[in-house]
Design an enzyme around this catalytic site. Sequence first.
Site, PDB file in Angstrom:
ATOM      1  N   GLU A   6       0.821  -1.206   0.000  1.00 21.66           N
ATOM      2  CA  GLU A   6       0.000   0.000   0.000  1.00 21.66           C
ATOM      3  C   GLU A   6       0.859   1.263   0.000  1.00 21.66           C
ATOM      4  O   GLU A   6       0.534   2.245  -0.669  1.00 21.66           O
ATOM      5  CB  GLU A   6      -0.947  -0.002   1.206  1.00 21.66           C
ATOM      6  CG  GLU A   6      -2.056  -1.033   1.120  1.00 21.66           C
ATOM      7  CD  GLU A   6      -2.994  -0.800  -0.055  1.00 21.66           C
ATOM      8  OE1 GLU A   6      -3.024   0.320  -0.605  1.00 21.66           O
ATOM      9  OE2 GLU A   6      -3.702  -1.746  -0.443  1.00 21.66           O
TER      10      GLU A   6
ATOM     11  N   TYR B  74      -6.034   6.741   4.305  1.00 23.93           N
ATOM     12  CA  TYR B  74      -6.253   5.682   3.320  1.00 23.93           C
ATOM     13  C   TYR B  74      -5.492   4.414   3.693  1.00 23.93           C
ATOM     14  O   TYR B  74      -6.049   3.303   3.694  1.00 23.93           O
ATOM     15  CB  TYR B  74      -5.831   6.131   1.912  1.00 23.93           C
ATOM     16  CG  TYR B  74      -5.668   4.926   1.007  1.00 23.93           C
ATOM     17  CD1 TYR B  74      -6.787   4.266   0.521  1.00 23.93           C
ATOM     18  CD2 TYR B  74      -4.413   4.403   0.721  1.00 23.93           C
ATOM     19  CE1 TYR B  74      -6.663   3.112  -0.251  1.00 23.93           C
ATOM     20  CE2 TYR B  74      -4.269   3.258  -0.048  1.00 23.93           C
ATOM     21  CZ  TYR B  74      -5.391   2.614  -0.533  1.00 23.93           C
ATOM     22  OH  TYR B  74      -5.270   1.474  -1.267  1.00 23.93           O
TER      23      TYR B  74
ATOM     24  N   ASP C  99      -9.363   5.332  -2.403  1.00 18.81           N
ATOM     25  CA  ASP C  99      -8.212   5.794  -3.177  1.00 18.81           C
ATOM     26  C   ASP C  99      -8.725   6.390  -4.484  1.00 18.81           C
ATOM     27  O   ASP C  99      -9.931   6.618  -4.648  1.00 18.81           O
ATOM     28  CB  ASP C  99      -7.218   4.658  -3.422  1.00 18.81           C
ATOM     29  CG  ASP C  99      -7.742   3.603  -4.396  1.00 18.81           C
ATOM     30  OD1 ASP C  99      -8.952   3.629  -4.744  1.00 18.81           O
ATOM     31  OD2 ASP C  99      -6.937   2.752  -4.829  1.00 18.81           O
TER      32      ASP C  99
ATOM     33  N   CYS D 168     -14.077   0.364 -14.641  1.00 20.13           N
ATOM     34  CA  CYS D 168     -14.490   1.770 -14.522  1.00 20.13           C
ATOM     35  C   CYS D 168     -13.263   2.670 -14.678  1.00 20.13           C
ATOM     36  O   CYS D 168     -12.902   3.435 -13.790  1.00 20.13           O
ATOM     37  CB  CYS D 168     -15.174   1.990 -13.170  1.00 20.13           C
ATOM     38  SG  CYS D 168     -16.138   3.505 -13.055  1.00 20.13           S
TER      39      CYS D 168
ATOM     40  N   CYS E  71     -18.629  -0.206 -19.404  1.00 22.37           N
ATOM     41  CA  CYS E  71     -19.872  -0.261 -18.624  1.00 22.37           C
ATOM     42  C   CYS E  71     -20.650  -1.548 -18.857  1.00 22.37           C
ATOM     43  O   CYS E  71     -21.318  -2.051 -17.948  1.00 22.37           O
ATOM     44  CB  CYS E  71     -20.745   0.952 -18.950  1.00 22.37           C
ATOM     45  SG  CYS E  71     -19.996   2.543 -18.490  1.00 22.37           S
TER      46      CYS E  71
ATOM     47  N   CYS F 115     -19.700  -4.087 -16.332  1.00 21.92           N
ATOM     48  CA  CYS F 115     -19.673  -3.660 -14.937  1.00 21.92           C
ATOM     49  C   CYS F 115     -20.799  -4.289 -14.128  1.00 21.92           C
ATOM     50  O   CYS F 115     -21.974  -4.234 -14.536  1.00 21.92           O
ATOM     51  CB  CYS F 115     -19.774  -2.136 -14.849  1.00 21.92           C
ATOM     52  SG  CYS F 115     -19.752  -1.509 -13.157  1.00 21.92           S
TER      53      CYS F 115
ATOM     54  N   CYS G 149     -25.847   2.368 -11.667  1.00 29.51           N
ATOM     55  CA  CYS G 149     -24.954   3.511 -11.848  1.00 29.51           C
ATOM     56  C   CYS G 149     -25.726   4.740 -12.336  1.00 29.51           C
ATOM     57  O   CYS G 149     -26.169   4.796 -13.488  1.00 29.51           O
ATOM     58  CB  CYS G 149     -23.850   3.158 -12.839  1.00 29.51           C
ATOM     59  SG  CYS G 149     -22.656   4.495 -13.081  1.00 29.51           S
TER      60      CYS G 149
END
Length: 338
Positions: free
Chosen positions: A41, A124, A142, A194, A201, A204, A210
């Site tokens: 991370e 985060y 993030d 995305c 899309c 997704c 959405c």
Amino acid sequence: MRDIRAQALQDWYTHQARDLPWRVPPGSNATPDPYRIWLSEVMLQQTTVAAVKAYYAKFTEIWPTVHDLAAAEDAAVMAAWAGLGYYARARNLLKCARAVVTDHDGTFPRTEADLLTLPGVGPYTAAAIAAIAFQQRAVVVDGNVERVMTRLGAITTPLPAAKPEIHALADILTPEDRPGDHAQAVMDLGATICTPKSPACVLCPLRDACAGRKAGIAETLPRKAAKVPKPERRGYVYLAKNGADYLVETRPSKGLLGGMLAFPTSDWSDRPLPAAPFDARWRDAGDVRHTFTHFHLTLKVMATSKRGNPDRGEWTTLDPAALPTVFAKAFRAAFPEP
């Protein structure tokens, strides 16, 4: 009751999760290693997965545990980090590893609040470690998550002002169970489906929910406030080569590229003054340009083959790969390959 959007996302993640070296696959009985989650991370902050993989492999080979990293020499860690950028992360990496060993007996804290007390661990990173390594419910946001949330909720407020709205929606979706898989699912969705441009899309799992897609504005989100042009700075960098030796110095521990091995330079400003480390006939090898977070830098590269008596630095053999990118650029300008 679990949000049906979160359930759809986790179902998708179960079958489509990216294979990453620091990740425990969904459904696995393996226990995530907090040290490796934390290390990945920190490396991934403002850096791509593709760029991080080799560095992660190198670090975990040399320093496989937090105890190993805490005992490492600063110069060795800074050299291993060279080229990954944002060098304050490397300094904080050492501080954090040593704090974990000294203050927590080598065991990472489990809660988001306690993780936030570690050096260099921000909101985060604390949330990501708590969720992924310890399955604590934490809202992980993030850049990928920001993009998914703004599109899912049709949040048109420009960033960074939109952050509270984004966090609120991410909080609604974050489940009590499998929070680590959920966090990684949203990040994977942003990285693979995305995407910033031409989002897929049709693939997704959240397409029917959405609001951005329904409004026809998904690809325009997130919106961002107008960027302020970065200032321009200039400077001189001095590359002295004598046989296999080069003149290098360690930059001050605080400040830009702190603690990194570097060639001697002048100040970096609007009107820098030459600052050669010793008297010589310095050859003008041209300019190199590099962009930092807050400014653009143009360095005049000066080179010589004379072995003088410098007022700073030391002569040593050198691997250009151990240098920050801006100095590697200067090296290539001064000593181009035939």
